[in-house]
Design a protein around this motif. Structure first.
Motif, PDB file in Angstrom:
ATOM      1  N   HIS A  14       0.827  -1.208   0.000  1.00 18.60           N
ATOM      2  CA  HIS A  14       0.000   0.000   0.000  1.00 18.60           C
ATOM      3  C   HIS A  14       0.864   1.262   0.000  1.00 18.60           C
ATOM      4  CE1 HIS A  14      -3.960  -1.596   0.168  1.00 18.60           C
ATOM      5  NE2 HIS A  14      -3.804  -2.212   1.322  1.00 18.60           N
ATOM      6  N   ILE A  15       2.068   1.135   0.551  1.00 21.28           N
ATOM      7  CA  ILE A  15       2.931   2.304   0.710  1.00 21.28           C
ATOM      8  C   ILE A  15       3.246   2.967  -0.627  1.00 21.28           C
ATOM      9  CG2 ILE A  15       5.002   0.862   0.602  1.00 21.28           C
ATOM     10  CD1 ILE A  15       4.470   4.058   2.718  1.00 21.28           C
ATOM     11  N   PHE A  16       3.339   2.169  -1.688  1.00 21.06           N
ATOM     12  CA  PHE A  16       3.668   2.737  -2.992  1.00 21.06           C
ATOM     13  C   PHE A  16       2.533   3.609  -3.529  1.00 21.06           C
ATOM     14  CE2 PHE A  16       6.113  -1.265  -2.742  1.00 21.06           C
ATOM     15  CZ  PHE A  16       7.389  -0.729  -2.784  1.00 21.06           C
ATOM     16  N   MET A  17       1.294   3.229  -3.222  1.00 21.86           N
ATOM     17  CA  MET A  17       0.158   4.043  -3.633  1.00 21.86           C
ATOM     18  C   MET A  17       0.050   5.298  -2.770  1.00 21.86           C
ATOM     19  SD  MET A  17      -3.837   2.885  -4.006  1.00 21.86           S
ATOM     20  CE  MET A  17      -3.990   2.473  -2.268  1.00 21.86           C
ATOM     21  N   LEU A  18       0.354   5.154  -1.474  1.00 23.13           N
ATOM     22  CA  LEU A  18       0.236   6.292  -0.567  1.00 23.13           C
ATOM     23  C   LEU A  18       1.317   7.335  -0.811  1.00 23.13           C
ATOM     24  CD1 LEU A  18      -0.599   4.384   2.747  1.00 23.13           C
ATOM     25  CD2 LEU A  18      -2.170   5.637   1.276  1.00 23.13           C
ATOM     26  N   SER A  45       2.588   8.067  -3.685  1.00 18.07           N
ATOM     27  CA  SER A  45       2.389   8.731  -4.977  1.00 18.07           C
ATOM     28  C   SER A  45       1.485   9.946  -4.812  1.00 18.07           C
ATOM     29  CB  SER A  45       1.765   7.754  -5.975  1.00 18.07           C
ATOM     30  OG  SER A  45       0.486   7.341  -5.520  1.00 18.07           O
ATOM     31  N   PRO A  46       1.632  10.945  -5.685  1.00 20.45           N
ATOM     32  CA  PRO A  46       0.801  12.162  -5.591  1.00 20.45           C
ATOM     33  C   PRO A  46      -0.604  11.938  -6.147  1.00 20.45           C
ATOM     34  CG  PRO A  46       2.272  12.349  -7.456  1.00 20.45           C
ATOM     35  CD  PRO A  46       2.622  11.052  -6.772  1.00 20.45           C
ATOM     36  N   LEU A  47      -1.307  10.978  -5.565  1.00 18.15           N
ATOM     37  CA  LEU A  47      -2.662  10.647  -6.004  1.00 18.15           C
ATOM     38  C   LEU A  47      -3.663  11.087  -4.953  1.00 18.15           C
ATOM     39  CD1 LEU A  47      -2.261   7.017  -7.441  1.00 18.15           C
ATOM     40  CD2 LEU A  47      -2.984   9.021  -8.726  1.00 18.15           C
ATOM     41  N   SER A  48      -4.740  11.706  -5.382  1.00 10.90           N
ATOM     42  CA  SER A  48      -5.820  12.038  -4.452  1.00 10.90           C
ATOM     43  C   SER A  48      -6.670  10.798  -4.219  1.00 10.90           C
ATOM     44  CB  SER A  48      -6.678  13.164  -5.014  1.00 10.90           C
ATOM     45  OG  SER A  48      -7.386  12.725  -6.171  1.00 10.90           O
ATOM     46  N   TYR A  49      -7.416  10.809  -3.117  1.00 12.48           N
ATOM     47  CA  TYR A  49      -8.272   9.662  -2.843  1.00 12.48           C
ATOM     48  C   TYR A  49      -9.378   9.525  -3.888  1.00 12.48           C
ATOM     49  CZ  TYR A  49     -11.359  13.150  -0.665  1.00 12.48           C
ATOM     50  OH  TYR A  49     -12.166  14.237  -0.428  1.00 12.48           O
ATOM     51  N   GLN A  50      -9.786  10.636  -4.516  1.00 16.60           N
ATOM     52  CA  GLN A  50     -10.784  10.544  -5.598  1.00 16.60           C
ATOM     53  C   GLN A  50     -10.217   9.817  -6.814  1.00 16.60           C
ATOM     54  OE1 GLN A  50      -9.858  13.458  -4.120  1.00 16.60           O
ATOM     55  NE2 GLN A  50     -11.619  14.819  -3.773  1.00 16.60           N
ATOM     56  N   GLU A  51      -8.936  10.069  -7.117  1.00 11.95           N
ATOM     57  CA  GLU A  51      -8.311   9.395  -8.257  1.00 11.95           C
ATOM     58  C   GLU A  51      -8.145   7.907  -7.988  1.00 11.95           C
ATOM     59  OE1 GLU A  51      -5.437  12.645 -10.402  1.00 11.95           O
ATOM     60  OE2 GLU A  51      -4.865  11.985  -8.386  1.00 11.95           O
ATOM     61  N   ALA A  55     -14.748  -3.764   0.747  1.00  9.62           N
ATOM     62  CA  ALA A  55     -14.420  -5.110   1.219  1.00  9.62           C
ATOM     63  C   ALA A  55     -12.915  -5.335   1.258  1.00  9.62           C
ATOM     64  CB  ALA A  55     -15.080  -6.150   0.311  1.00  9.62           C
ATOM     65  N   GLY A  56     -12.206  -4.856   0.229  1.00 12.75           N
ATOM     66  CA  GLY A  56     -10.765  -5.040   0.186  1.00 12.75           C
ATOM     67  C   GLY A  56     -10.040  -4.281   1.281  1.00 12.75           C
ATOM     68  N   ILE A  57     -10.549  -3.108   1.650  1.00 10.59           N
ATOM     69  CA  ILE A  57      -9.943  -2.338   2.740  1.00 10.59           C
ATOM     70  C   ILE A  57     -10.266  -2.985   4.083  1.00 10.59           C
ATOM     71  CG2 ILE A  57     -10.007  -0.124   3.950  1.00 10.59           C
ATOM     72  CD1 ILE A  57     -10.487   1.228   1.264  1.00 10.59           C
ATOM     73  N   TRP A  58     -11.497  -3.434   4.240  1.00 11.50           N
ATOM     74  CA  TRP A  58     -11.914  -4.008   5.521  1.00 11.50           C
ATOM     75  C   TRP A  58     -11.227  -5.336   5.814  1.00 11.50           C
ATOM     76  CZ3 TRP A  58     -14.564  -8.733   5.836  1.00 11.50           C
ATOM     77  CH2 TRP A  58     -14.956  -9.109   7.128  1.00 11.50           C
ATOM     78  N   LEU A  84     -15.205   6.800  -0.327  1.00 15.03           N
ATOM     79  CA  LEU A  84     -14.326   7.972  -0.364  1.00 15.03           C
ATOM     80  C   LEU A  84     -13.943   8.415   1.042  1.00 15.03           C
ATOM     81  CD1 LEU A  84     -16.070   9.959  -3.237  1.00 15.03           C
ATOM     82  CD2 LEU A  84     -13.749   9.029  -3.292  1.00 15.03           C
ATOM     83  N   ARG A  85     -14.847   8.296   1.979  1.00 21.73           N
ATOM     84  CA  ARG A  85     -14.521   8.627   3.372  1.00 21.73           C
ATOM     85  C   ARG A  85     -13.436   7.705   3.906  1.00 21.73           C
ATOM     86  NH1 ARG A  85     -18.880   9.306   7.895  1.00 21.73           N
ATOM     87  NH2 ARG A  85     -16.900   9.662   8.956  1.00 21.73           N
ATOM     88  N   MET A  86     -13.537   6.412   3.608  1.00 22.75           N
ATOM     89  CA  MET A  86     -12.541   5.449   4.068  1.00 22.75           C
ATOM     90  C   MET A  86     -11.180   5.740   3.444  1.00 22.75           C
ATOM     91  SD  MET A  86     -14.805   1.936   3.919  1.00 22.75           S
ATOM     92  CE  MET A  86     -13.492   0.891   4.555  1.00 22.75           C
ATOM     93  N   LEU A  87     -11.168   6.039   2.141  1.00 24.13           N
ATOM     94  CA  LEU A  87      -9.907   6.324   1.469  1.00 24.13           C
ATOM     95  C   LEU A  87      -9.284   7.628   1.982  1.00 24.13           C
ATOM     96  CD1 LEU A  87     -10.855   5.360  -2.203  1.00 24.13           C
ATOM     97  CD2 LEU A  87      -9.260   4.145  -0.700  1.00 24.13           C
ATOM     98  N   LYS A  88     -10.106   8.631   2.201  1.00 25.75           N
ATOM     99  CA  LYS A  88      -9.595   9.911   2.687  1.00 25.75           C
ATOM    100  C   LYS A  88      -8.996   9.781   4.083  1.00 25.75           C
ATOM    101  CE  LYS A  88     -10.926  14.734   3.450  1.00 25.75           C
ATOM    102  NZ  LYS A  88     -12.048  15.721   3.424  1.00 25.75           N
ATOM    103  N   ALA A  89      -9.656   8.996   4.929  1.00 23.04           N
ATOM    104  CA  ALA A  89      -9.167   8.808   6.291  1.00 23.04           C
ATOM    105  C   ALA A  89      -8.005   7.825   6.354  1.00 23.04           C
ATOM    106  CB  ALA A  89     -10.305   8.326   7.187  1.00 23.04           C
ATOM    107  N   GLY A  90      -7.780   7.050   5.284  1.00 21.72           N
ATOM    108  CA  GLY A  90      -6.733   6.049   5.287  1.00 21.72           C
ATOM    109  C   GLY A  90      -7.057   4.869   6.188  1.00 21.72           C
ATOM    110  N   TYR A  91      -8.353   4.558   6.314  1.00 29.73           N
ATOM    111  CA  TYR A  91      -8.794   3.485   7.214  1.00 29.73           C
ATOM    112  C   TYR A  91      -8.133   2.165   6.840  1.00 29.73           C
ATOM    113  CZ  TYR A  91     -11.978   0.127   9.409  1.00 29.73           C
ATOM    114  OH  TYR A  91     -12.499  -0.912  10.149  1.00 29.73           O
ATOM    115  N   LYS A  92      -7.398   1.591   7.758  1.00 27.03           N
ATOM    116  CA  LYS A  92      -6.692   0.315   7.633  1.00 27.03           C
ATOM    117  C   LYS A  92      -5.647   0.313   6.508  1.00 27.03           C
ATOM    118  CE  LYS A  92      -9.701  -3.146   9.698  1.00 27.03           C
ATOM    119  NZ  LYS A  92     -10.327  -4.467   9.505  1.00 27.03           N
TER     120      LYS A  92
END
Length: 251
Positions: free
Chosen positions: A87-91, A93-99, A155-158, A240-248
């Motif tokens: 996950h670190i490689f995605m985090l 990168s200069p990507l927004s959670y919407q992207e 599901a994949g995040i949870w 989007l809320r989960m991605l923005k908060a970085g949940y798990k």
């Protein structure tokens, strides 16, 4: 948009490189459903006038395959990242959670549509399938796969391991798709079970998709599409809320 396109391209390559497993295998299993059920029930069941049971079955199986594969695409990608710890490689990168959200959902839509189109092409080679409205077919195909792609992200995040994801697929996604009217019309059910079917959002996907072929459905396609749009907006908001908060994800 370079970051978004790179992630989207990576997700496409992820399932395309193992196409026999991610594309051809679900096509084959769905066609086996068609072969078995048509052989057993062809002479015993007729849903619509002048429409054989096999022809009635094809749109439902196509939609079922699209939904299951759209969910599997985003959920399996994220659980693999969780297990492997990349996950670190995605985090970084200069990507927004919407992207991130859009890339995963679009890749899920593409995989679902490829599987559905493959099943449809094979089926129409053996059976004459009517087509009433291509617009309705595309609308429900896109809405259904996008909704399941977004659910797959949740599901994949949870999930923390593959067993969690398998349990969710076996005890939630699979029963909901099988009980959505794929193999029957809910008008043939007793009132109690018919009422429960109206609470299943998968039913509206299958019913509306089938309307595009037969110009006949259990509920209005406008109502079905409206319900799916509300569901998609709600699921997208939560994702989007989960991605923005970085949940798990941000550990």
């Amino acid at each position: 948009m370079n970051g978004f396109l790179t992630l989207f391209y990576k997700e496409l390559l992820r399932f395309w490189k193992v196409g026999f497993q991610t594309l051809f295998a679900p096509m084959l299993s769905t066609l086996l459903y068609l072969l078995i059920f048509s052989h057993v029930l062809e002479e015993r069941a007729q849903i619509y006038p002048s429409v054989t049971y096999t022809v009635f079955l094809i749109p439902g199986l196509v939609m079922m395959a699209m939904l299951q594969n759209a969910f599997a695409n985003s959920s399996s990608s994220l659980i693999q990242s969780t297990v492997s710890g990349n996950h670190i490689f995605m985090l970084l990168s200069p990507l927004s959670y919407q992207e991130i959200f859009t890339a995963y959902v679009l890749a899920s839509v593409v995989r679902g549509l490829i599987v559905g189109l493959g099943i449809y092409v094979v089926a129409v080679g053996f059976f004459e399938l009517p087509l009433y409205s291509f617009a309705w077919i595309i609308a429900f195909a896109l809405m259904g796969t996008a909704l399941l792609g977004a659910l797959g992200i949740i599901a994949g995040i949870w999930a923390e391991k593959f067993e969690h994801l398998a349990a969710l697929q076996n005890f939630a996604i699979l029963p909901l798709t099988f009980l959505s009217g794929v193999f029957y019309t809910i008008s043939s059910l007793p009132s109690f079970w018919r009422g429960l079917s109206y609470l299943n959002p998968f039913f509206y996907m299958v019913d509306g998709f089938r309307y595009g072929f037969f110009h006949s459905s259990d509920v209005s396609p406008y109502l079905s599409l409206g319900i799916l749009m509300v569901c998609f907006l709600a699921v997208s908001w939560w994702t989007l809320r989960m991605l923005k908060a970085g949940y798990k994800i941000r550990k």
